[in-house]
Write a protein that holds these residues in place. Structure first.
Motif, short mmCIF file in Angstrom:
data_model
loop_
_atom_site.label_atom_id
_atom_site.label_comp_id
_atom_site.label_asym_id
_atom_site.label_seq_id
_atom_site.Cartn_x
_atom_site.Cartn_y
_atom_site.Cartn_z
N THR A 1 -3.89 -1.85 6.71
CA THR A 1 -3.82 -1.35 5.34
C THR A 1 -3.60 0.15 5.28
O THR A 1 -2.90 0.66 4.42
CB THR A 1 -5.10 -1.73 4.58
OG1 THR A 1 -5.30 -3.15 4.68
CG2 THR A 1 -5.00 -1.36 3.12
N THR A 2 -4.21 0.88 6.22
CA THR A 2 -4.06 2.34 6.20
C THR A 2 -2.93 2.84 7.10
O THR A 2 -2.74 4.05 7.20
CB THR A 2 -5.37 3.02 6.63
OG1 THR A 2 -5.75 2.55 7.93
CG2 THR A 2 -6.49 2.72 5.65
N TRP A 3 -2.20 1.93 7.76
CA TRP A 3 -1.13 2.39 8.64
C TRP A 3 -0.06 3.20 7.90
O TRP A 3 0.35 4.26 8.39
CB TRP A 3 -0.50 1.20 9.37
CG TRP A 3 0.81 1.54 10.02
CD1 TRP A 3 2.04 1.03 9.74
CD2 TRP A 3 1.04 2.52 11.06
NE1 TRP A 3 3.01 1.60 10.53
CE2 TRP A 3 2.42 2.52 11.34
CE3 TRP A 3 0.21 3.39 11.76
CZ2 TRP A 3 2.98 3.35 12.31
CZ3 TRP A 3 0.78 4.22 12.72
CH2 TRP A 3 2.15 4.20 12.99
N PRO A 4 0.43 2.77 6.72
CA PRO A 4 1.40 3.60 6.02
C PRO A 4 0.87 5.00 5.73
O PRO A 4 1.61 5.98 5.77
CB PRO A 4 1.68 2.81 4.73
CG PRO A 4 1.32 1.41 5.05
CD PRO A 4 0.17 1.51 6.00
N GLN A 5 -0.42 5.10 5.43
CA GLN A 5 -1.03 6.40 5.15
C GLN A 5 -1.09 7.24 6.42
O GLN A 5 -0.85 8.45 6.40
CB GLN A 5 -2.43 6.19 4.59
CG GLN A 5 -3.10 7.45 4.06
CD GLN A 5 -4.51 7.16 3.56
OE1 GLN A 5 -5.16 6.22 4.01
NE2 GLN A 5 -4.99 7.96 2.63
N MET B 1 0.79 -1.23 0.00
CA MET B 1 0.00 0.00 0.00
C MET B 1 0.82 1.28 0.00
O MET B 1 0.37 2.30 -0.52
CB MET B 1 -0.93 0.02 1.22
CG MET B 1 -1.99 -1.07 1.22
SD MET B 1 -3.09 -1.02 -0.21
CE MET B 1 -3.85 0.58 0.00
N ALA B 2 2.01 1.26 0.61
CA ALA B 2 2.74 2.52 0.81
C ALA B 2 2.98 3.26 -0.50
O ALA B 2 2.83 4.47 -0.59
CB ALA B 2 4.06 2.27 1.53
N LYS B 3 3.34 2.52 -1.55
CA LYS B 3 3.62 3.17 -2.83
C LYS B 3 2.38 3.82 -3.43
O LYS B 3 2.48 4.81 -4.16
CB LYS B 3 4.23 2.17 -3.81
CG LYS B 3 3.35 0.98 -4.13
CD LYS B 3 4.06 0.03 -5.08
CE LYS B 3 3.23 -1.22 -5.37
NZ LYS B 3 3.20 -2.12 -4.20
N ILE B 4 1.20 3.25 -3.12
CA ILE B 4 -0.03 3.85 -3.64
C ILE B 4 -0.29 5.19 -2.96
O ILE B 4 -0.84 6.11 -3.56
CB ILE B 4 -1.21 2.89 -3.46
CG1 ILE B 4 -0.93 1.58 -4.18
CG2 ILE B 4 -2.51 3.50 -3.97
CD1 ILE B 4 -2.00 0.53 -3.98
N TYR B 5 0.10 5.31 -1.70
CA TYR B 5 -0.03 6.58 -0.99
C TYR B 5 1.10 7.54 -1.32
O TYR B 5 0.95 8.75 -1.17
CB TYR B 5 -0.04 6.34 0.52
CG TYR B 5 -1.17 5.48 1.01
CD1 TYR B 5 -2.50 5.78 0.70
CD2 TYR B 5 -0.94 4.36 1.80
CE1 TYR B 5 -3.54 5.00 1.15
CE2 TYR B 5 -1.98 3.56 2.26
CZ TYR B 5 -3.28 3.88 1.92
OH TYR B 5 -4.31 3.10 2.37
#
Length: 900
Positions: free
Chosen positions: A399-403, A215-219
């Motif tokens: 899933t939203t932790w990197p965001q 997910m991090a790259k998507i954010y």
């Protein structure tokens, strides 16, 4: 056919019987022979002090192939054919600026793995298994049956016969090849062979890096941190869920100690006060597993409510306005609803729930005063780096932790400046951000040699499709269409057992697997749901496993093939730290009848009608040379790159390879002899690396390639759409806290009344010093040096009436396991720790795992973008009334055929 019916000339010539018995005898002799790290005599001098009548011997750079992230440097001293002792980096003087790349305890115990009693010696077949499927398979006996030795030719004929029978009857996707190596970079070795044959079922899903990797790259973030020299400029380093002293036992903790010596303050936020925190932390903050997002959001609330742009600025509004989208209603991405902005969510504008420190404290276990203090410390300090491992994102709500952490870092000005970064240490930069700016080429990019030499063409699995986690630039990801999909690792076992799996977009696909071909990954042991995996393996017509030692995957197979270690092959070329590359060499001839993976694939391919030259287009010697010759290094003046090695015509003859002469920084034969090349560093050398520095300075000229907007997406409809398309759970476009499956809230039967339920404890999977995942799990010396208990807080131990050393039964809804208990105040109350990687040992009468294999307890919960969520597991613990466990270093090895 019995164990004594076959002995090839190849086996007899590969190694002398005297050396074989000496090596295997030393390897299993325990600490009396090797010491607890497997390297007694390490400090003995090799030159001038050899035994009378013995040769002087040679130091050989040798590979440590385990995937730990440390990549230390190892050497072995070989004298008269014997591996006498282990060594490490002595190529330059050791200093804080340019430290030696030393070996860890695992690397120094490599002899115990290479020459261990449980090396797979010969091709073997399970006695009760016969080809043809149905009753011939006797699948219920997998893991229980005895073995018989067979020849390589018989093994190839049996395997090829099953491949052809099963693909003809059920299709090519009836063969499942678990393992990330088979799925990436052209489906190497067995995967490459099966791709040429028509394809196979492969899996996908983020593994070690959890949701961060997917997910991090998507954010807009990457698995990257600032360079270690730059980190010394930080006034505060926040280590969030990061314990490199255990998980990456090389230089990272030493580098942090250099930061500390330079005046950096360390704050560690974690579920336990681990070894890294004990070494460097000025402040430790305990947080419950899966609640990190709530803590970060409450810290954002503190910044918003305390910020005074004129008198006391706490928020980097310029960065938010120019480099991000979605923080407030005035800076939303196209198509996003205005109410989906992060600021209004934190303040409770629409849901009437301000995300105050008091709100978060009930969830995460951190007091409101500490939450406020943490936020203000970070915001009021000019140079702060926030570094985490992927562990906080290895949860069902991760899933939203990197965001969330990206948003907090952006608010506090912790992105894109010297001494400032916000990122994960999960990437292969190993706390050395931007290593490709110093050394690159060859295998350093993590890909086979066609990326640099052009000698090998990629062969893609025709049944792989465009999997949903792969995409194209700018976040414009595409979903595949029928007929082919890959199976997510969390659904591998349930898909096999139920007959269908999720393909995204709300669709299901039939799953009709009849054969599993396991190559090294040991996923039956290492993926969540081990008890389901055993059931799935026992359902198969045929299971093939090839490996070095008798892993769990081998134990539950029908045909097992012996594979050489890296010590028995020509060599390897790979990256280490940002400043080092390694060229390791062959130490000894192949033991017993072991073959390399690519040789097995090439030889087996002839039996199934595939051209072996397509499977093995280059010999390993030539391939390694191509990698080395293609490597480059940044010029010392920073003006560009130059070849790492120089090559002459005489060098090519000496190496026995084809190539062209070239100029380079170091003679190729010197590099091969030393085994390591290091770029010497010093403060002010101009080689520092700061993540997103160019983007921060000019976001329009340097857009982020992986997001749809080219900016950091604090609100990301694209991410929400991607997750929804996977077909399991949904996420909001901004980082909100939502309870996880098997998270803290589920430890209660009555949340409002705080009444604990059937499974009152949260269990976290730990990287411990004795294992690198499941590698080294069989080495007795490491088992004795580093224990493998269940870690529990004294308050919890008192509740169940247990003490340190007692055996306890751990139960989840997925399985049961036994462990000795270690009562320690380093653990948070209500939180347990258990090392991951031990090889499962199921008592067939009770169904209890005796080895503390954590994936017996972890379930394959399907969430988000298909990552594995090991740190979302709830359990109960009770005193064991049966026979106490004996120390596992005293257990018998998984030796099948003993040598006289």
């Amino acid at each position: 056919m019995g164990a004594s019916t076959h002995e090839t000339a190849e086996a007899r010539s590969s190694i002398t019987r005297r050396n074989l018995l000496k090596w295997t005898g030393v390897a299993v002799a325990g600490t009396a022979a090797l010491g607890t790290t497997g390297c007694a005599g390490f400090n003995q001098k090799p030159e001038g002090e050899a035994a009378k009548g013995a040769s002087e011997g040679t130091w050989i750079p040798c590979n440590c192939w385990a995937d730990c992230g440390s990549k230390g440097f190892n050497k072995v001293f070989v004298q008269d054919g014997d591996c006498v002792r282990m060594g490490t980096d002595k190529t330059h003087a050791d200093s804080p600026d340019c430290p030696q790349l030393r070996s860890c305890a695992r690397g120094r115990a490599l002899r115990g793995m290479v020459f261990g009693a449980d090396r797979i010696k010969y091709p073997m077949k399970r006695k009760s298994w016969q080809p043809g499927g149905g009753d011939n398979a006797n699948g219920a006996l997998r893991g229980k049956d005895d073995w018989e030795r067979i020849s390589w030719d018989e093994a190839y004929q049996l395997i090829a016969g099953e491949i052809k029978r099963i693909t003809s009857a059920y299709g090519h996707d009836a063969i499942f090849v678990p393992g990330y190596v088979a799925s990436l970079f052209g489906n190497w070795d067995i995967g490459r062979m099966l791709a040429l044959h028509g394809g196979y079922l492969e899996h996908w899903g983020a593994c070690s890096s959890g949701a961060w990797g997917s997910m991090a790259k998507i954010y807009g973030l990457a698995e990257d941190t600032n360079d270690r020299m730059d980190l010394r400029k930080a006034q505060i380093i926040v280590l969030w869920g990061s314990n490199p002293a255990w998980s990456r036992t090389g230089l990272p903790t030493y580098d942090y100690m250099q930061c500390k010596a330079a005046g950096t303050k360390f704050i560690c936020i974690d579920i336990f006060r681990h070894a890294t925190a004990q070494a460097v932390a000025d402040q430790f903050v305990g947080v419950r597993p899966g609640t990190d997002t709530a803590l970060a959001i409450a810290m954002a609330y503190v910044l918003l409510t305390h910020d005074d742009p004129a008198a006391k600025p706490l928020i980097d509004w310029d960065f938010l306005n120019s480099c991000t989208v979605g923080f407030d209603a005035d800076h939303m991405p196209e198509g996003a609803a205005p109410e989906d902005n992060f600021k209004d969510y934190v303040l409770g504008t629409y849901d009437n729930t301000p995300k105050t420190p008091e709100w978060a404290a009930e969830i995460c276990g951190v007091s409101p005063a500490v939450i406020t203090d943490l936020a203000l410390q970070i915001a009021q300090t000019e140079r702060v780096s926030i570094i985490m491992s992927p562990a906080p994102s290895r949860t069902t709500n991760g899933t939203t932790w990197p965001q969330a952490i990206m948003t907090l870092g952006a608010m506090a000005g912790c992105i894109g400046k010297p001494g400032c970064c916000t990122g994960s240490d999960a990437g292969h930069s190993w706390l050395q951000g931007g290593y490709l700016t110093l050394l690159q080429g060859g295998t350093i990019l993590g890909e086979p040699s066609w990326t640099t030499s052009g000698n090998i063409a990629p062969i893609w699995n025709p049944l792989g499709g465009d999997s949903i986690e792969y995409g194209v630039p700018n976040g414009m990801y595409k979903l595949p269409e029928e007929p082919y999909y890959r199976i997510n690792i969390n659904e591998a076992w349930t898909g096999i057992l139920s007959g269908e799996f999720t393909t995204g977009l709300g669709k299901k696909r039939p799953c009709n697997v009849h054969m599993i071909y396991d190559t090294h990954e040991n996923i039956i042991n290492q993926a969540p749901g081990t008890m389901l995996a055993i059931e799935a393996y026992r359902k198969m017509d045929c299971v093939v496993a090839q490996n070095i030692v008798m892993t769990t995957a081998c134990r539950y197979a029908d045909i097992v093939l012996p594979v050489t270690t890296q010590w028995e092959r020509y060599g390897d070329f790979t990256a280490a730290y940002r400043e080092q590359v390694l060229w390791t060499s062959q130490v000894c001839e192949p033991l017993f009848e072991a073959k390399s993976d690519v040789d097995i694939a090439a030889e087996l391919s002839e039996h199934i009608g595939v051209d072996p030259k397509q499977v093995r287009p280059l010999e390993l010697k030539q391939q390694v040379f191509d990698w080395v010759a293609a490597a480059t290094a940044t010029k010392k003046d920073g003006s560009g790159v130059e070849n790492l090695v120089s090559v002459t015509e005489d060098d090519l003859k000496e190496l026995g390879v084809e190539g062209k002469p070239q100029e380079g920084r170091v003679p190729i034969l010197d590099f091969k002899r030393d085994g390591i090349y290091t770029v010497e560093r010093s403060e002010g050398d101009g080689l520092d690396y700061v993540v997103l520095e160019a983007f921060r300075k000019d976001p329009e000229a340097n857009p982020i390639a992986t997001t749809k907007t080219g900016k950091l997406e604090i609100c990301s409809p694209n991410a929400a759409a991607r997750v929804k398309a996977c077909g399991w759970t949904e996420i909001p476009p901004i980082a909100k806290y939502e309870p996880g499956i098997e998270g803290y809230e589920e430890t209660f039967s009555d949340w409002a009344g705080k009444v604990k339920g059937e499974y009152p404890y949260q269990l976290v999977s730990l990287h411990i010093p004795r294992h690198s995942h499941s590698s080294f799990a069989d080495v007795p010396n490491l088992r004795e040096a580093f224990d493998h208990p269940l870690y529990m807080n004294p308050l919890d131990a008192a509740d169940i009436g247990c003490e340190t050393g007692q055996t306890v039964l751990i139960t989840s809804k997925w399985g049961k396991s036994l462990r000795p208990l270690l009562v320690t105040e380093i653990m948070m109350p209500g939180v347990l720790g258990l090392g991951q990687g031990s090889w499962v040992e199921i008592d067939e009468e009770t169904g209890i795992d005796m080895a503390g294999s954590v994936n017996v307890l972890n379930g394959p919960n399907c969430v988000g973008y298909g990552h594995q969520a090991w740190n979302s597991c709830i359990v109960k613990v009770e005193k064991w009334t049966g026979t106490p466990l004996a120390p596992d270093y005293t257990w018998e090895p998984r030796e099948v055929f003993k040598e006289d």
